[in-house]
Design an enzyme around this catalytic site. Structure first.
Site, PDB file in Angstrom:
ATOM      1  N   ASP A 187      -0.385  -5.239   9.875  1.00 26.47           N
ATOM      2  CA  ASP A 187      -1.392  -4.278   9.433  1.00 26.47           C
ATOM      3  C   ASP A 187      -2.663  -5.085   9.166  1.00 26.47           C
ATOM      4  O   ASP A 187      -2.708  -5.888   8.230  1.00 26.47           O
ATOM      5  CB  ASP A 187      -0.910  -3.559   8.165  1.00 26.47           C
ATOM      6  CG  ASP A 187      -1.861  -2.445   7.753  1.00 26.47           C
ATOM      7  OD1 ASP A 187      -2.997  -2.393   8.274  1.00 26.47           O
ATOM      8  OD2 ASP A 187      -1.478  -1.630   6.894  1.00 26.47           O
ATOM      9  N   TRP A 230       0.863  -1.182   0.000  1.00 24.30           N
ATOM     10  CA  TRP A 230       0.000   0.000   0.000  1.00 24.30           C
ATOM     11  C   TRP A 230       0.902   1.236   0.000  1.00 24.30           C
ATOM     12  O   TRP A 230       1.838   1.326   0.807  1.00 24.30           O
ATOM     13  CB  TRP A 230      -0.859  -0.041   1.269  1.00 24.30           C
ATOM     14  CG  TRP A 230      -1.807   1.086   1.458  1.00 24.30           C
ATOM     15  CD1 TRP A 230      -2.676   1.591   0.537  1.00 24.30           C
ATOM     16  CD2 TRP A 230      -2.000   1.838   2.663  1.00 24.30           C
ATOM     17  NE1 TRP A 230      -3.411   2.600   1.102  1.00 24.30           N
ATOM     18  CE2 TRP A 230      -3.008   2.777   2.405  1.00 24.30           C
ATOM     19  CE3 TRP A 230      -1.439   1.805   3.944  1.00 24.30           C
ATOM     20  CZ2 TRP A 230      -3.468   3.679   3.359  1.00 24.30           C
ATOM     21  CZ3 TRP A 230      -1.879   2.695   4.895  1.00 24.30           C
ATOM     22  CH2 TRP A 230      -2.890   3.620   4.599  1.00 24.30           C
ATOM     23  N   LYS A 254     -12.885  -0.823   6.653  1.00 28.75           N
ATOM     24  CA  LYS A 254     -13.465  -1.684   5.610  1.00 28.75           C
ATOM     25  C   LYS A 254     -14.467  -2.675   6.198  1.00 28.75           C
ATOM     26  O   LYS A 254     -15.559  -2.831   5.685  1.00 28.75           O
ATOM     27  CB  LYS A 254     -12.372  -2.485   4.891  1.00 28.75           C
ATOM     28  CG  LYS A 254     -11.070  -1.772   4.715  1.00 28.75           C
ATOM     29  CD  LYS A 254     -11.078  -0.835   3.559  1.00 28.75           C
ATOM     30  CE  LYS A 254      -9.749  -0.095   3.514  1.00 28.75           C
ATOM     31  NZ  LYS A 254      -9.553   0.684   2.335  1.00 28.75           N
TER      32      LYS A 254
HETATM   33  C1  LMR Z   1      -6.872   1.876  -0.539  1.00 27.82           C
HETATM   34  O1  LMR Z   1      -5.773   1.299  -0.560  1.00 27.82           O
HETATM   35  O2  LMR Z   1      -7.509   2.144  -1.569  1.00 27.82           O
HETATM   36  C2  LMR Z   1      -7.495   2.249   0.764  1.00 27.82           C
HETATM   37  O3  LMR Z   1      -6.776   1.692   1.809  1.00 27.82           O
HETATM   38  C3  LMR Z   1      -7.750   3.690   0.899  1.00 27.82           C
HETATM   39  C4  LMR Z   1      -6.546   4.503   1.277  1.00 27.82           C
HETATM   40  O4  LMR Z   1      -6.608   5.176   2.293  1.00 27.82           O
HETATM   41  O5  LMR Z   1      -5.547   4.477   0.566  1.00 27.82           O
END
Ligand code: LMR
Length: 414
Positions: free
Chosen positions: A216, A135, A255
């Site tokens: 996480d 991420w 989520k």
């Molecule tokens: C995502 O990866 O789309 C979500 O976790 C939203 C974000 O805050 O990035």
């Protein structure tokens, strides 16, 4: 006035929120949002979970309901039940009072707290290993805090599977006591989770080098619909005492309870042995960070989540809601794959159904993604990550045809 500031330049928009802004601006009526990871119903609309609606009603009918400050630690019933969601009702860590929980601004706030805490107090290493890819926010959260961000191999692009060998090699070659950030389930962005056997190997390797784990946990219940299954590596590491170092868990209810904007989350630090003096010291230091940054955590989202977790009927409803969300996403994975295979779209598409959670790492290139946005009004992250939650019975056909078009017309490595 510019001369009073140094190194002040305008940054590009955030990749995910910038994408959301472009999508909102697009006037095409058949546009499709596969960008930010937020659940949508079969009509492409945000979904307030039935469990949340019931909890809100219950809160409003409570004569003691108010908007007073929470303590700096946060809402205790929320924190206690949140820890049980992660570790299970009978976790020895809870029974032996080895857990320190602090409410945070959702998962990102928990990660930030973890980073501040580790930077200040963890003396074995400032190296934090994140998966490649991960991420996008992980890297910047820890880099901003001055931790030394490194990566471990995770996704093997040619086989579209886990690079377990590379992952284990990095674990074995890292300085002892390094910090490893693990996605507890529904890996973002790849949708690829280790199997239970692979998790066992990963945990064993981490223990042999005395690395510390930062989990996480942003999608518990979302991957499989089963809270227990999605907590496998967490419960294995903690309840079976596979790991002898402290473990940190960053927990988000954005989520799995749909509390996106309410910022309901927590950080939990689990100690290997009972040590009430250390517990109190950690708690007080987390309190100080929170007091300086946000004074005390926001209450509304935490109250909703706490109401759900502490009412057996609402808890049952929440479990049903998790199945509603996860099974609709799984159904859409199958639909998209089926349609691409029917169209004879070049490449293989089994990874779409092999992957789990909110996202599919489609394998589309940045150029193909750009064409999807410009020509077809379909928005996904340039890495090729698609939020499967944005698919529904009304748009999956369009999306499959558009993917087919870009794959055929934009040269790729597929
Ligand atoms: C995502 O990866 O789309 C979500 O976790 C939203 C974000 O805050 O990035």
């Amino acid at each position: 006035m510019a001369e009073v500031f140094t190194n002040l330049t305008e940054l590009p928009p955030d990749p995910l929120f910038g994408l959301k802004a472009r999508y909102t601006k697009d006037s095409r009526s058949d546009k499709v949002d596969l960008g930010i990871g937020a659940y949508r119903d079969n009509n492409g609309k945000p979904w307030v979970l039935p469990a949340v609606k019931l909890a809100e009603k219950k809160l409003q009918n409570d004569p003691n309901y108010n908007h007073e400050y929470l303590s700096i630690t946060g809402l205790e019933p929320f924190l206690n039940s949140a820890a049980k969601v992660l570790l299970g009702e009978n976790s020895p860590a809870i029974k032996e009072n080895r857990i320190i929980s602090q409410q945070s601004l959702s998962g990102t706030g928990a990660l930030h707290l973890a980073g501040v805490f580790l930077k200040k107090f963890y003396n074995k290493s400032k190296d934090i290993y994140i998966s490649s890819p991960t991420w996008a926010n992980h890297k910047q959260v820890f880099e901003t805090l001055g931790l030394n961000v490194k990566t471990y191999p995770y996704w093997n692009n040619s086989t579209k599977s886990l690079d377990l060998k590379g992952f284990l090699n990095t674990i074995n070659n890292a300085n002892p006591g390094s910090i490893f950030l693990l996605h507890a389930c529904a890996h973002n962005p790849t949708g690829l989770d280790p199997t239970e056997t692979q998790w066992n190997e990963i945990l064993k390797a981490l223990e042999s080098k005395k690395h510390i784990i930062l989990f996480d946990s942003a999608y518990q219940g979302f991957a499989s619909g089963d809270l227990e299954k999605d907590a496998y590596p967490i419960r294995k590491a903690i309840n079976e005492k596979i790991i002898s170092s402290p473990i940190i868990i960053c927990q988000s209810f954005a989520k799995n309870v749909g509390m996106y904007g309410e910022r309901a989350g927590a950080i939990h630090i689990i100690l290997p042995t009972t040590d009430s003096k250390l517990n109190n010291a950690i708690k007080s230091q987390l309190n100080l960070i929170i007091r300086c940054e946000i004074s005390n955590p926001p209450s509304y989202g935490a109250k909703i989540v706490s109401t759900i977790l502490n009412d057996s009927e609402l808890y049952k409803q929440w479990k049903k809601d998790l199945i509603t969300m996860s099974s609709r996403i799984i159904k859409m994975r199958h639909e998209l794959r089926k349609k691409l295979e029917q169209l004879g779209t070049p490449g293989t598409w089994n990874h779409i159904t092999d992957q789990t959670g909110m996202f599919s790492f489609t394998g589309l290139t940045p150029e193909q993604v750009e064409r999807l946005e410009k020509k077809h009004g379909i928005y996904l992250v340039s890495s090729g990550r698609a939020s499967v939650a944005g698919l529904n019975e009304h748009n999956v056909d369009k999306v499959a045809k558009a993917i087919d078009e870009v794959v055929r017309n934009v040269k790729s490595k597929l």
